[in-house]
Each structure stands twice: as structure tokens, then as C-alpha cells.
Design an enzyme around this catalytic site. Structure first.
Site, short mmCIF file in Angstrom:
data_model
loop_
_atom_site.label_atom_id
_atom_site.label_comp_id
_atom_site.label_asym_id
_atom_site.label_seq_id
_atom_site.Cartn_x
_atom_site.Cartn_y
_atom_site.Cartn_z
N GLU A 1 0.74 -1.17 -0.05
CA GLU A 1 -0.06 -0.12 -0.15
C GLU A 1 1.03 1.09 -0.15
OE1 GLU A 1 -3.15 -0.22 -0.16
OE2 GLU A 1 -3.68 -2.01 0.45
N CYS B 1 -2.42 9.44 3.16
CA CYS B 1 -1.79 8.84 1.90
C CYS B 1 -3.11 9.16 0.81
CB CYS B 1 -1.87 7.30 1.58
SG CYS B 1 -3.28 6.51 2.57
N GLU C 1 4.63 13.31 -4.72
CA GLU C 1 4.09 13.32 -3.32
C GLU C 1 4.87 13.90 -2.29
OE1 GLU C 1 4.10 9.70 -0.91
OE2 GLU C 1 1.93 9.79 -0.42
P1 NAD Z 1 8.40 4.51 4.60
O1 NAD Z 1 8.34 4.03 3.53
O2 NAD Z 1 9.57 5.52 4.97
O3 NAD Z 1 8.34 3.90 5.84
C1 NAD Z 1 7.21 2.87 6.03
C2 NAD Z 1 7.80 1.78 7.00
O4 NAD Z 1 8.55 0.92 6.26
C3 NAD Z 1 8.37 2.10 8.41
O5 NAD Z 1 8.09 1.23 9.39
C4 NAD Z 1 9.73 1.92 7.84
O6 NAD Z 1 10.68 2.00 8.88
C5 NAD Z 1 9.82 0.93 7.02
N1 NAD Z 1 10.83 0.67 6.13
C6 NAD Z 1 11.71 1.76 5.56
N2 NAD Z 1 12.66 1.15 4.72
C7 NAD Z 1 12.65 -0.17 4.77
C8 NAD Z 1 13.22 -1.22 4.02
N3 NAD Z 1 14.31 -1.17 3.23
N4 NAD Z 1 12.71 -2.56 4.40
C9 NAD Z 1 11.59 -2.65 4.99
N5 NAD Z 1 10.99 -1.84 5.90
C10 NAD Z 1 11.28 -0.47 5.57
O7 NAD Z 1 7.03 5.45 4.76
P2 NAD Z 1 6.70 6.44 5.77
O8 NAD Z 1 7.54 7.81 5.60
O9 NAD Z 1 6.63 6.16 7.26
O10 NAD Z 1 5.10 7.16 5.34
C11 NAD Z 1 4.77 7.94 4.49
C12 NAD Z 1 4.30 6.98 3.16
O11 NAD Z 1 3.33 5.92 3.49
C13 NAD Z 1 3.54 7.97 2.49
O12 NAD Z 1 4.32 7.86 1.07
C14 NAD Z 1 2.12 7.60 2.10
O13 NAD Z 1 1.53 8.20 1.15
C15 NAD Z 1 2.43 6.24 2.52
N6 NAD Z 1 0.96 5.60 2.95
C16 NAD Z 1 0.31 4.82 2.28
C17 NAD Z 1 -1.04 4.16 2.62
C18 NAD Z 1 -1.64 3.25 1.75
O14 NAD Z 1 -2.38 2.77 2.21
N7 NAD Z 1 -1.56 3.26 0.43
C19 NAD Z 1 -1.39 4.65 3.88
C20 NAD Z 1 -0.41 5.48 4.65
C21 NAD Z 1 0.69 5.87 4.17
#
Ligand code: NAD
Length: 483
Positions: free
Chosen positions: A249, A283, A386
Site C-alpha cells: 500500500e 495517503c 507526493e
Molecule cells: P516509509 O516507506 O519511509 O516507511 C514505512 C515503514 O517501512 C516504516 O516502518 C519504515 O521503518 C519501514 N521501512 C523503511 N525502509 C525499509 C526497508 N528497506 N525494508 C523494510 N522496511 C522499511 O513511509 P513513511 O514515511 O513512514 O510513510 C509515509 C508514506 O506512506 C507515504 O508515501 C504515504 O503515502 C504512504 N502511505 C500509504 C498508505 C496506503 O494505504 N496506500 C497509507 C498510509 C501511508
């Protein structure tokens, strides 16, 4: 001595193997207020072993007993709503009122919904003439890795935990290192509810260390990830060679289309909400608003007027509508995009910088005014990338075809809103928009029964309702010859 947030493994709180903690900031004041376990592959190993050991018993536990335990978790969160809401507010910077009335109650609903959904699951039987019966079994998949972001910390974590556990899986969750506190409280709720040790394990820490170790662990069969598109790409690349079942997601750049025949008051109200709820850090936020030319001037004037009335302030103040952004990084990113918008020829009609007045307590917090920008072309970076902050662009469109083209003109496809009184047009445009969810005359009305997810670069797979129960299940067909 500040609180250290430890991992939750095998039903107990456990310090990280390396003994290190990351700083956890209160974004409203810009200061460290707790530490969070900086876990590595050793902690993940331990958590996966605990989940693996708990799997046989939990997966064989009758469904109604699993349902009862998950219901108890929901009841405890509801009872402790104030504690959870305060934790989410202090971790994330969102208004306490929002955490109390929206995010935490929705986490409670996740547990109740998926626990009961499980009890209503049907299975299929296919008869081949008088020759054979085919029936389909759905079985839990084993240890699931659940990785969630910081914007709706408890809601998005429980959106994964509840269906995974309801089906009979065990799990290792890796919440965002930026907002770990509600996950820490969830661990207490699970113990009190009587969830058997090892069924849910929570490993804190960075994505590149703890998250990556979870994704690449061979005993983790299933990965459910919510976060940014770039991270999703890295996770997909790591999981694909191991043939893990994957749900992604990801990000969005969601359009709001306002036709001239729309109820203008309702369209402005919903579009302001869509642009700035949770400081624009959802998001599903509508960050690109397109308005049919005859209504454009009126819409912009009303939108700007309403935006200026949004009250930015201390998240703890019940009158606050816009709190702090989650981190300095997110604040800087937002500022850079506003600067970029100016360079790209955009005109800032409202906001554009830090709020003028803030209480002394929040002087060093990460605040940004809700910002409205016009006169930007659709292909510029501000309209394509974004931002994930309180920044919205508004532009006119000429006709329905133009509106659809603009809506579909990014690499994302998460959600969209359409405002019109013409019911035929509503259906036509909803069908033509490339997005996983299209709202008509509303925004963010969620129904947990419907499939949720994105098209294009906004994700792979669907969660929600039956889709979630199926995602977390292995499907097996049994063919029995008759006679
Ligand atoms: P992010 O991708 O930086 O981190 C999300 C999670 O992934 C965190 O727990 C992080 O520690 C982990 N992570 C980071 N790198 C990783 C890797 N290499 N391997 C495994 N895990 C890893 O996102 P964020 O900054 O926490 O959240 C914001 C983003 O989330 C925005 O792009 C937003 O659109 C998206 N989002 C999407 C939805 C949806 O349902 N589509 C919902 C909420 C947020």
C-alpha cells in the site's frame, strides 16, 4: 530518565540485542521524549522464532476463541482510549482531538471488524457433473511480517495485525520508528487480553535495519507493507526472489475534481478536509484540486477563505485543527516543495511558511501553515510528486475529458474525489479514473468491507474486508472423485 520503548517478543518486553535506542521526538515541541529500540537482525530472528513457535497452537485455536481474544484487545484499547490518543498525539503531532475521535476508535473497529468477519467466512464447493467435488480450504500462512508507517500509526498497524491474527497466523510487526508509542501500548493490551505469547511480536527500529531483516527472513511467508513508493520498490525487490506473498500500500497524489454543477459549499468543505486533514499526511489526501472553469474563481476564493480559518496550534489544545508535522525531515521536505512551487511559477494564495503565532511550548515544534498554490502546470514536479504535507494546488479544467486526463496524469493511482450533481457523469468519471478508490461528493468515507488499495505506482494487491482475510490465507483446492 526518559522512557525506553523495548521490543515485544514471546509475550515479554525485551531490550534490543545491540542495546541501542533511537531518539523519539515530540514534534509539537521539537524535543526527544523517549527512546525506541534500534533493533537489528538478531532481534528479528528472536521475534520470528517466537512467532514460529506460537503458530501451531494459535492456528489450531477455534475461530470463535481467536475472535474473543481480539475482541478483548479492542475493548482494552477502547477503555484506555485517552492513553492511546495522547500517545499518538505526542508521537505524531496530530491534534489530540483527532486522535481521540478518529484514529484510535478506528483501530478499535479494525479488531472488531476482522474478528467477526472471520466468523462469517464462506468456503466454495464446485461439483463436476456426478464425477467430482472440488472444495477450497483456506489456511493461515504462518509467520507474517507487518510493516507500517507513521501517519496513522495505530490504525494502520491494527489494519494488518487484526486480519493476520484473526485468520490464525502469527506475526512480527515493525511499526514506524518515528511513532512507536501506540504499538508499545498495544503490547500491553495484548498481554491483558490473554493473547498467547508469541502470537504477536513487535520489533522496533529503522526500516533499513529491522525492516529489511524482517522482509528477507526466510521463515516469514507473507509481507504486508504500507509506506512510501520508493520503500515499496526496495521491499518488492527483496521479497520477489523468495516468492513471498506481498501486499504493498504505497503513496498517492490524489485528484479532487469539482464540476461547476456541484454543491459548491459541500465541495469546498470536503476539499479543504481532504487537503489538510492530519496536516496533509494521509495517503488519501486530495493534494491536486481541479475545478471546472466557470466555478473556478468562486471555488478558489471560498477555499482560500476557509483554509485561512483553520486553526494551527498546540496539538493538545482542543481548539486546534492543524497540529505539528511528524518530523523535522517532513517539515523541511514540505518547505522545499513550497520553494520549488515558487520557482516553477506557482502563486501562493495562503500559508507558505511557519504559522505566525504559536504558544511558547511549541516554539521549536515542526509546524507549517496550510498552503494553497495556483498557476502551476500539471506536469511540474509539485503536481507530480507526493509531498505528504499541508500543501494543495488548484487549477481549472475545461470539460469532462480534460478533467479525466488531469486526474490520471501522474504515476500514482490511490484515490480520487468527484464533485457533481449529475449522477451519470459521476458514474462515468468514476469509471474512467485510474484509482483504487473514487469518492463521489465526499472524501474518506471508509467502509471496512470494501477492497482497499492503489493502482499504478500506488500499490499492489488489495486489503480490507474479504480481501484481507484471503491475503493472509493460503488457498488449497481438494478434488474428490465421487462414486
Ligand atoms: P516509509 O516507506 O519511509 O516507511 C514505512 C515503514 O517501512 C516504516 O516502518 C519504515 O521503518 C519501514 N521501512 C523503511 N525502509 C525499509 C526497508 N528497506 N525494508 C523494510 N522496511 C522499511 O513511509 P513513511 O514515511 O513512514 O510513510 C509515509 C508514506 O506512506 C507515504 O508515501 C504515504 O503515502 C504512504 N502511505 C500509504 C498508505 C496506503 O494505504 N496506500 C497509507 C498510509 C501511508
Amino acid at each position: 530518565m526518559i522512557q525506553q520503548i523495548d521490543n515485544f517478543i514471546g509475550g515479554e518486553l525485551v531490550a534490543p540485542a545491540g542495546g541501542r535506542y533511537l531518539d523519539n521526538f515530540d514534534p509539537a515541541v521539537g524535543r526527544v521524549y523517549s527512546g525506541v529500540a534500534d533493533s537489528d537482525a538478531r532481534d528479528v530472528e528472536r521475534a520470528v522464532a517466537a512467532a514460529h513457535a506460537a503458530f501451531a497452537k494459535w492456528s489450531a485455536t477455534p475461530a470463535d476463541e481467536r475472535c474473543r481474544v481480539l475482541f478483548r484487545v479492542a475493548d482494552i484499547i477502547e477503555r484506555d482510549l485517552e492513553k492511546f490518543a495522547l500517545a499518538e498525539c505526542v508521537d505524531n503531532g496530530k491534534p489530540l482531538t483527532r486522535a481521540r475521535t478518529a484514529e484510535i476508535p478506528r483501530a478499535v473497529k479494525n479488531f472488531r471488524f476482522f474478528a467477526t468477519a472471520l466468523l462469517h467466512e464462506r468456503s466454495d464447493l464446485h461439483v463436476v457433473d456426478r464425477e467430482a467435488l472440488n472444495y477450497t480450504l483456506r489456511r493461515p500462512r504462518g509467520v507474517c511480517g507487518l510493516i507500517s508507517p507513521w501517519n496513522l500509526p495505530l490504525y494502520l498497524l491494527t489494519w494488518k495485525v487484526a486480519p493476520a491474527l484473526a485468520v490464525g497466523n502469527t506475526a512480527v510487526a515493525k511499526p514506524s520508528e518515528v511513532t512507536p508509542m501506540t504499538a508499545r501500548l498495544l503490547a500491553d493490551a495484548c498481554v491483558e487480553a490473554g493473547l498467547p505469547a508469541g502470537v504477536l511480536n513487535i520489533v522496533h527500529g529503522s526500516g533499513t535495519q529491522a525492516g529489511a531483516a524482517l522482509v528477507s527472513h526466510p521463515a516469514v511467508t507473507t509481507i504486508s507493507f504500507t509506506g512510501g513508493t520508493k520503500t515499496g520498490r526496495a521491499i518488492a525487490a527483496a521479497a520477489a526472489p523468495m516468492f513471498k506473498k506481498l501486499s504493498l500500500e504505497l503513496g498517492g497524489k490524489n485528484p479532487n475534481l469539482v464540476f461547476a454543477d456541484a454543491d459548491m459549499g459541500a465541495a469546498v468543505d470536503a476539499s479543504v478536509q481532504a487537503a489538510f486533514a492530519n496536516q496533509g499526511q494521509i495517503c488519501l489526501c486530495g493534494s491536486r484540486v481541479y475545478v471546472e472553469r466557470p466555478a473556478y474563481d468562486e471555488f478558489v476564493a471560498r477555499f482560500v477563505e476557509q483554509t485561512r480559518r483553520l486553526r494551527v496550534g498546540d496539538p493538545l489544545d482542543p481548539a486546534t485543527q492543524q497540529g505539528a508535522m511528524v518530523s523535522r525531515v517532513q517539515l523541511e521536505k514540505t518547505r522545499e516543495y513550497v520553494e520549488l512551487a515558487r520557482r516553477e511559477g506557482g502563486r501562493v494564495l495562503s500559508g507558505g511558511g511557519p504559522p505566525v503565532e504559536l504558544p511558547t511550548r511549541c516554539r521549536d515544534g515542526y509546524f507549517h501553515q496550510p498552503t494553497v498554490i495556483v498557476d502551476l502546470p500539471p506536469e511540474c514536479r509539485v503536481n507530480q510528486e507526493e509531498i505528504f504535507g499541508p500543501v494543495v494546488t488548484i487549477a481549472p479544467f475545461e470539460n469532462e475529458a480534460d478533467a479525466i486526463k488531469l486526474a490520471n496524469g501522474t504515476e500514482f493511482g490511490l484515490s480520487a474525489s468527484v464533485f457533481t450533481r449529475d449522477v451519470n457523469r459521476a458514474h462515468r468519471v468514476a469509471d474512467a479514473i485510474q484509482a483504487g478508490t473514487v469518492w463521489v461528493n465526499c472524501w474518506l468515507l471508509r467502509d471496512l468491507r470494501v477492497p482497499f488499495g492503489g493502482m499504478k505506482q500506488s500499490g499492489v494487491g488489495r486489503e480490507g474486508g474479504d480481501e484481507a482475510l484471503r491475503f493472509f490465507s493460503e488457498t488449497k483446492n481438494v478434488c474428490v472423485k465421487v462414486g
